[in-house]
Design a protein around this motif. Structure first.
Motif, PDB file in Angstrom:
ATOM      1  N   SER A 173      -1.696   0.444  63.998  1.00 19.10           N
ATOM      2  CA  SER A 173      -0.769   0.720  62.903  1.00 19.10           C
ATOM      3  C   SER A 173       0.370   1.604  63.415  1.00 19.10           C
ATOM      4  CB  SER A 173      -1.504   1.426  61.767  1.00 19.10           C
ATOM      5  OG  SER A 173      -1.942   2.705  62.199  1.00 19.10           O
ATOM      6  N   PRO A 174       1.509   1.572  62.735  1.00 22.00           N
ATOM      7  CA  PRO A 174       2.585   2.491  63.117  1.00 22.00           C
ATOM      8  C   PRO A 174       2.134   3.957  63.061  1.00 22.00           C
ATOM      9  CG  PRO A 174       3.437   0.791  61.668  1.00 22.00           C
ATOM     10  CD  PRO A 174       1.938   0.633  61.695  1.00 22.00           C
ATOM     11  N   GLU A 175       1.225   4.264  62.147  1.00 20.99           N
ATOM     12  CA  GLU A 175       0.698   5.631  62.054  1.00 20.99           C
ATOM     13  C   GLU A 175      -0.116   5.983  63.303  1.00 20.99           C
ATOM     14  OE1 GLU A 175       1.789   3.942  58.303  1.00 20.99           O
ATOM     15  OE2 GLU A 175       0.179   3.257  59.615  1.00 20.99           O
ATOM     16  N   ALA A 176      -0.893   5.019  63.790  1.00 20.34           N
ATOM     17  CA  ALA A 176      -1.687   5.257  65.001  1.00 20.34           C
ATOM     18  C   ALA A 176      -0.777   5.452  66.210  1.00 20.34           C
ATOM     19  CB  ALA A 176      -2.650   4.099  65.238  1.00 20.34           C
ATOM     20  N   ALA A 177       0.332   4.749  66.227  1.00 23.43           N
ATOM     21  CA  ALA A 177       1.297   4.944  67.315  1.00 23.43           C
ATOM     22  C   ALA A 177       1.980   6.303  67.169  1.00 23.43           C
ATOM     23  CB  ALA A 177       2.326   3.820  67.317  1.00 23.43           C
ATOM     24  N   SER A 178       2.317   6.676  65.946  1.00 25.72           N
ATOM     25  CA  SER A 178       3.033   7.939  65.709  1.00 25.72           C
ATOM     26  C   SER A 178       2.248   9.160  66.164  1.00 25.72           C
ATOM     27  CB  SER A 178       3.385   8.087  64.227  1.00 25.72           C
ATOM     28  OG  SER A 178       4.361   7.160  63.868  1.00 25.72           O
ATOM     29  N   VAL A 179       0.940   9.173  65.918  1.00 29.60           N
ATOM     30  CA  VAL A 179       0.165  10.354  66.317  1.00 29.60           C
ATOM     31  C   VAL A 179       0.032  10.458  67.833  1.00 29.60           C
ATOM     32  CG1 VAL A 179      -1.123  10.451  64.142  1.00 29.60           C
ATOM     33  CG2 VAL A 179      -2.128   9.281  66.108  1.00 29.60           C
ATOM     34  N   GLN A 180       0.317   9.377  68.537  1.00 27.19           N
ATOM     35  CA  GLN A 180       0.221   9.394  69.997  1.00 27.19           C
ATOM     36  C   GLN A 180       1.552   9.727  70.678  1.00 27.19           C
ATOM     37  OE1 GLN A 180      -2.398   6.281  71.809  1.00 27.19           O
ATOM     38  NE2 GLN A 180      -2.230   5.343  69.776  1.00 27.19           N
ATOM     39  N   ILE A 181       2.635   9.729  69.915  1.00 31.14           N
ATOM     40  CA  ILE A 181       3.962   9.955  70.491  1.00 31.14           C
ATOM     41  C   ILE A 181       4.053  11.263  71.275  1.00 31.14           C
ATOM     42  CG2 ILE A 181       6.386  10.424  69.894  1.00 31.14           C
ATOM     43  CD1 ILE A 181       6.135   8.175  67.788  1.00 31.14           C
ATOM     44  N   PRO A 182       3.597  12.398  70.743  1.00 28.37           N
ATOM     45  CA  PRO A 182       3.715  13.640  71.525  1.00 28.37           C
ATOM     46  C   PRO A 182       3.009  13.569  72.883  1.00 28.37           C
ATOM     47  CG  PRO A 182       3.219  14.148  69.236  1.00 28.37           C
ATOM     48  CD  PRO A 182       3.083  12.663  69.393  1.00 28.37           C
ATOM     49  N   ARG A 183       1.811  13.003  72.909  1.00 25.59           N
ATOM     50  CA  ARG A 183       1.065  12.900  74.171  1.00 25.59           C
ATOM     51  C   ARG A 183       1.797  12.014  75.173  1.00 25.59           C
ATOM     52  NH1 ARG A 183      -2.863   9.349  73.140  1.00 25.59           N
ATOM     53  NH2 ARG A 183      -1.807   7.807  74.372  1.00 25.59           N
ATOM     54  N   VAL A 184       2.248  10.849  74.720  1.00 27.88           N
ATOM     55  CA  VAL A 184       2.918   9.898  75.609  1.00 27.88           C
ATOM     56  C   VAL A 184       4.241  10.478  76.110  1.00 27.88           C
ATOM     57  CG1 VAL A 184       3.992   7.613  75.723  1.00 27.88           C
ATOM     58  CG2 VAL A 184       1.788   7.891  74.576  1.00 27.88           C
ATOM     59  N   ALA A 185       5.003  11.081  75.209  1.00 23.66           N
ATOM     60  CA  ALA A 185       6.291  11.662  75.599  1.00 23.66           C
ATOM     61  C   ALA A 185       6.096  12.769  76.634  1.00 23.66           C
ATOM     62  CB  ALA A 185       7.017  12.196  74.368  1.00 23.66           C
ATOM     63  N   LYS A 186       5.116  13.614  76.411  1.00 23.76           N
ATOM     64  CA  LYS A 186       4.850  14.708  77.350  1.00 23.76           C
ATOM     65  C   LYS A 186       4.415  14.166  78.713  1.00 23.76           C
ATOM     66  CE  LYS A 186       2.043  18.841  77.971  1.00 23.76           C
ATOM     67  NZ  LYS A 186       0.937  19.644  77.461  1.00 23.76           N
ATOM     68  N   ALA A 187       3.530  13.182  78.706  1.00 25.99           N
ATOM     69  CA  ALA A 187       3.017  12.622  79.960  1.00 25.99           C
ATOM     70  C   ALA A 187       4.115  11.928  80.763  1.00 25.99           C
ATOM     71  CB  ALA A 187       1.880  11.644  79.677  1.00 25.99           C
ATOM     72  N   ARG A 188       5.116  11.408  80.080  1.00 27.13           N
ATOM     73  CA  ARG A 188       6.196  10.695  80.762  1.00 27.13           C
ATOM     74  C   ARG A 188       7.449  11.548  80.943  1.00 27.13           C
ATOM     75  NH1 ARG A 188       5.953   5.041  81.300  1.00 27.13           N
ATOM     76  NH2 ARG A 188       3.988   4.220  80.553  1.00 27.13           N
ATOM     77  N   GLY A 189       7.439  12.754  80.404  1.00 29.26           N
ATOM     78  CA  GLY A 189       8.616  13.603  80.510  1.00 29.26           C
ATOM     79  C   GLY A 189       9.791  13.063  79.713  1.00 29.26           C
ATOM     80  N   ARG A 204      11.775   6.041  68.690  1.00 24.23           N
ATOM     81  CA  ARG A 204      12.662   4.885  68.499  1.00 24.23           C
ATOM     82  C   ARG A 204      12.067   3.631  69.136  1.00 24.23           C
ATOM     83  NH1 ARG A 204      16.594   8.779  69.520  1.00 24.23           N
ATOM     84  NH2 ARG A 204      16.858   8.091  71.672  1.00 24.23           N
ATOM     85  N   LEU A 205      11.431   3.811  70.280  1.00 23.03           N
ATOM     86  CA  LEU A 205      10.787   2.677  70.948  1.00 23.03           C
ATOM     87  C   LEU A 205       9.650   2.127  70.083  1.00 23.03           C
ATOM     88  CD1 LEU A 205      11.042   1.118  73.627  1.00 23.03           C
ATOM     89  CD2 LEU A 205       9.243   2.577  74.518  1.00 23.03           C
ATOM     90  N   VAL A 206       8.861   3.014  69.512  1.00 22.68           N
ATOM     91  CA  VAL A 206       7.777   2.589  68.616  1.00 22.68           C
ATOM     92  C   VAL A 206       8.362   1.857  67.412  1.00 22.68           C
ATOM     93  CG1 VAL A 206       5.986   3.399  67.021  1.00 22.68           C
ATOM     94  CG2 VAL A 206       6.120   4.350  69.331  1.00 22.68           C
ATOM     95  N   SER A 207       9.404   2.416  66.853  1.00 25.33           N
ATOM     96  CA  SER A 207      10.043   1.790  65.693  1.00 25.33           C
ATOM     97  C   SER A 207      10.568   0.396  66.043  1.00 25.33           C
ATOM     98  CB  SER A 207      11.184   2.677  65.193  1.00 25.33           C
ATOM     99  OG  SER A 207      11.826   2.082  64.108  1.00 25.33           O
ATOM    100  N   GLY A 208      11.140   0.270  67.227  1.00 25.82           N
ATOM    101  CA  GLY A 208      11.659  -1.024  67.662  1.00 25.82           C
ATOM    102  C   GLY A 208      10.577  -2.054  67.943  1.00 25.82           C
TER     103      GLY A 208
END
Length: 189
Positions: free
Chosen positions: A132-148, A156-160
């Protein structure tokens, strides 16, 4: 004896029609009209190598990737030959322990509240490629941090990559995890 001969002939005729001609015609039409879907909806990398299907979940565990819905298949996760749910109910102690472990794993990565159920419960097939978009949203901070990366860019990528309801009314909005992770790799390897 007179009745058996026509019965055998009908079995043979319908076997040829239903077991040979009809499947061949339907397959031919499907491959002509929907070539990608009829051959498995494969997703390829930049070199054209098939790396997965848009229809079957893929395992991702690295923190730089969005994690898919858990798989209930046996032997190894997302095994299409073992498609099926766990058939464990909400009162099954093993199931409750599994879900609790999944919740703990998510909390250990920084997700503190609002854990969507599709991140801790497997789908009926055990192969669901979407979250779900919600499941993706809660992972955004972790993914963003891991990738810098900046969280807004990942958001925006998730939204797209969020697909709307089918035909506007069937199902729920969803995000294909494999497609999203491939897009992430193209942006910030």
């Amino acid at each position: 004896m007179n009745d058996i001969k026509p019965a055998i002939m009908m079995v043979l005729v319908f076997t040829i029609i239903c077991g040979g001609i009809y499947p061949a015609v339907v397959t031919g039409i499907a491959q002509a009209v929907f070539p990608k879907e009829a051959t498995g909806s494969f997703i390829t990398d930049r070199s054209g190598r098939e790396i997965g299907s848009a229809l079957i979940g893929q395992p991702f565990s690295d923190s730089k990737y969005f994690w898919p819905r858990p798989s209930a298949t046996t032997d190894f996760g997302y095994n299409p030959a073992a498609s099926g749910g766990s058939n464990s109910g909400p009162t099954n102690p093993d199931y409750l322990k599994t879900v609790a472990n999944r919740v703990k794993a998510l909390k250990d990565t920084g997700v503190s509240t609002g854990i969507p159920t599709d991140l801790v419960q497997a789908s009926a097939s055990g192969l669901d490629p979407h979250i779900s978009p919600e499941a993706a949203s809660v992972q955004i901070p972790r993914v963003a941090k891991a990738r810098g990366m900046m969280e807004d860019k990942v958001r925006r990528l998730v939204s797209g990559h969020t697909e709307d309801r089918q035909f506007g009314i069937i199902g729920s909005p969803r995000v294909n995890v494999l497609a999203l992770n491939l897009a992430l790799d193209r942006l910030a390897p």
